[in-house]
Design an enzyme around this catalytic site. Structure first.
Site, short mmCIF file in Angstrom:
data_model
loop_
_atom_site.label_atom_id
_atom_site.label_comp_id
_atom_site.label_asym_id
_atom_site.label_seq_id
_atom_site.Cartn_x
_atom_site.Cartn_y
_atom_site.Cartn_z
CG ASN A 25 -0.12 -0.13 2.61
OD1 ASN A 25 0.31 0.90 3.01
ND2 ASN A 25 -0.30 -1.20 3.35
CE LYS A 36 7.44 -11.86 -14.29
NZ LYS A 36 8.26 -11.13 -15.33
CG ASP A 57 -5.73 -6.73 14.61
OD1 ASP A 57 -4.92 -5.92 14.91
OD2 ASP A 57 -6.77 -6.07 13.92
CB ILE A 58 0.28 -6.65 14.90
CG1 ILE A 58 0.92 -7.30 13.45
CG2 ILE A 58 1.67 -6.42 15.87
CD1 ILE A 58 1.66 -6.58 12.43
CG PHE A 76 -1.81 5.66 13.78
CD1 PHE A 76 -1.24 5.62 14.84
CD2 PHE A 76 -1.81 6.92 12.88
CE1 PHE A 76 -0.40 6.75 15.14
CE2 PHE A 76 -0.98 7.79 13.27
CZ PHE A 76 -0.36 7.83 14.51
CG ASP A 78 -6.80 -5.34 6.42
OD1 ASP A 78 -6.48 -5.07 7.42
OD2 ASP A 78 -7.22 -4.41 5.90
CE LYS A 101 -7.56 -2.91 14.85
NZ LYS A 101 -6.71 -3.53 13.96
CE LYS A 111 -10.11 1.00 12.21
NZ LYS A 111 -9.42 1.42 10.85
#
Ligand code: C5P
Length: 409
Positions: free
Chosen positions: A216, A295, A314-315, A331, A285, A349, A345
């Site tokens: 990302n 390849k 999910d850390i 965040f 995710d 979380k 969140k």
């Protein structure tokens, strides 16, 4: 991440003792002035053998002081007057002899006098040693360095490498920009002194085959700024970074990883040994369910490959579940409805603080704006460069940490 005029309104006494590294002090004076500081140069007699007060006056914009008998001072007390308004005294270069003087409280010239006479609680002393490697490693010098540290001075470096004498080893004065940054750091409030802070930063990279992957647009700049700000605030900082090309903030321990699983495996075992965990990383995710060892090639047929995805751990949630968990900060990079998403969140979380920001508006940029959401309410940190925001966030975290500690005691 550049911060405009980080030394604005700061008054710095820049001291030079004798040594060939005096030539670097000229550039240092210039960098400090460029960063907004008002710089008053004081030189020892030995320093004058290496560089002239004319050069230092021209670069600092102020007449240089070289003697404790300087008649320009109405009360003839330059050693007092020069530090009463100063935020810091930085001695660069600090020779072995000068450090020995400071260690023993000897005050037989203006520079050593003003170091001794400065108001210690509000005027920091930073020493940038510069000397031959044998002089640096000599037990007498090491004793003196330990003593000045014990007395509250910050000893910067020295660096290692080629020396003017032709030898190679420890004793090189740090470069001007490094010293400038050490000074900026040394002037920050020590909100997190003695604390251990763990930060994740950057994107993750989820490999599809040896040359492709899912990632990302996170640049890592916010997380790196937080690591730097926490370190400046006195914390011992571990930074677990996804694939980014950013320099490691000074004195921060960095662990590089690629995938979410690697980040999870690096973070979870060490998390409980930290007081604070700030999850800034934009963790993917999902990852491809299988990794193609070779390849994946176009084979001329019209069929396009189909990838099956599997969910990444999910850390943040994993750390928040630890029995001995640190204070967890998450965040939320959103595209809309920041407050509602951040609050959702917070609950999902199970963490005490979520920091919301608008992803597309900040990814890769030097500026950001943050919305802090916790059980007490919301607080907006207005648009600024990421380092300024990181310092404010660190202060906010330190306040909450202190409240948690108070409640627990
Ligand atoms: O779940 P979501 O991505 O919306 O939450 C974002 C927060 O959770 C960020 O603090 C991010 O660093 C963290 N996170 C994580 N591990 C994941 C996904 C997100 O630590 N797999």
């Amino acid at each position: 991440m550049s911060e405009p005029m980080p030394l604005k309104h700061r008054r710095i006494v820049l001291g030079l003792s004798g040594g060939i590294a005096c030539y670097k002090a000229a550039e240092l004076a210039r960098e400090l002035v460029k960063a907004g500081a008002s710089v008053q140069v004081v030189m020892t007699e030995a320093a004058e053998a290496f560089i002239t007060p004319v050069t230092m006056q021209a670069l600092s914009g102020h007449a240089v002081y070289t003697s404790q008998w300087d008649a320009r001072e109405g009360n003839n007390m330059a050693h007092i007057n020069l530090t009463r308004e100063a935020d810091a005294v930085m001695v660069a270069p600090a020779s072995a002899d000068f450090i020995a003087k400071i260690a023993h409280g000897t005050a037989d010239d203006l520079l050593s006098l003003l170091c001794l006479a400065r108001p210690r609680e509000r005027c920091a002393l930073l020493l940038a040693p510069a000397m031959n490697r044998e002089m640096w490693s000599h037990p007498a010098t090491q004793r003196n360095v330990a003593q000045v540290r014990d007395d509250g001075a910050l000893v910067l470096g020295p660096g290692s490498g080629d020396q003017a004498c032709g030898e190679t080893g420890d004793g090189r004065m740090l470069e001007a920009l490094e010293l400038r940054d050490e000074l900026i750091a040394g002037l920050q409030p020590q909100h997190l002194a003695g604390k251990r802070v763990l930060v994740t930063a950057g994107p993750t990279f989820e490999a599809i085959d040896p040359v492709r992957g899912i990632t990302n647009l996170s640049s890592g700049k916010m997380g790196f700024a937080i690591a730097r700000a926490a370190r400046e605030a006195g914390a011992q900082v571990t930074l677990v970074a996804g694939p980014v090309a950013l320099p490691t903030p000074r004195h921060v321990q960095r662990i590089d990883v690629q995938s979410a699983q690697q980040m999870h495996d690096a973070v979870v075992p060490i998390a409980a040994a930290h007081d604070v965990f700030v999850a800034t990383a934009a963790v993917a995710d999902w990852r491809p369910a299988t990794f193609a060892q070779r390849k994946i090639k176009k084979d001329g047929s019209k069929t396009t490959p189909v990838f099956e995805l599997t969910e990444n751990p999910d850390i943040l949630a994993a750390v928040a579940r630890l029995p001995d968990r640190p204070y967890c900060v998450g965040f939320a990079a959103e595209t809309d409805d920041l407050a509602r998403n951040a609050r959702e969140k917070l609950a999902r979380k199970n963490v005490p603080l979520i920091v919301g920001n608008l992803g597309p508006a900040t990814f890769g940029r030097d500026d950001n704006a943050l919305l802090l959401v916790d059980a007490q309410g919301e607080r907006q940190l207005a648009s600024a460069d990421k380092l300024t925001l990181a310092r404010e966030l660190v202060r906010e975290i330190a306040e909450r940490l202190a409240t948690v500690a108070q409640r627990a005691s």
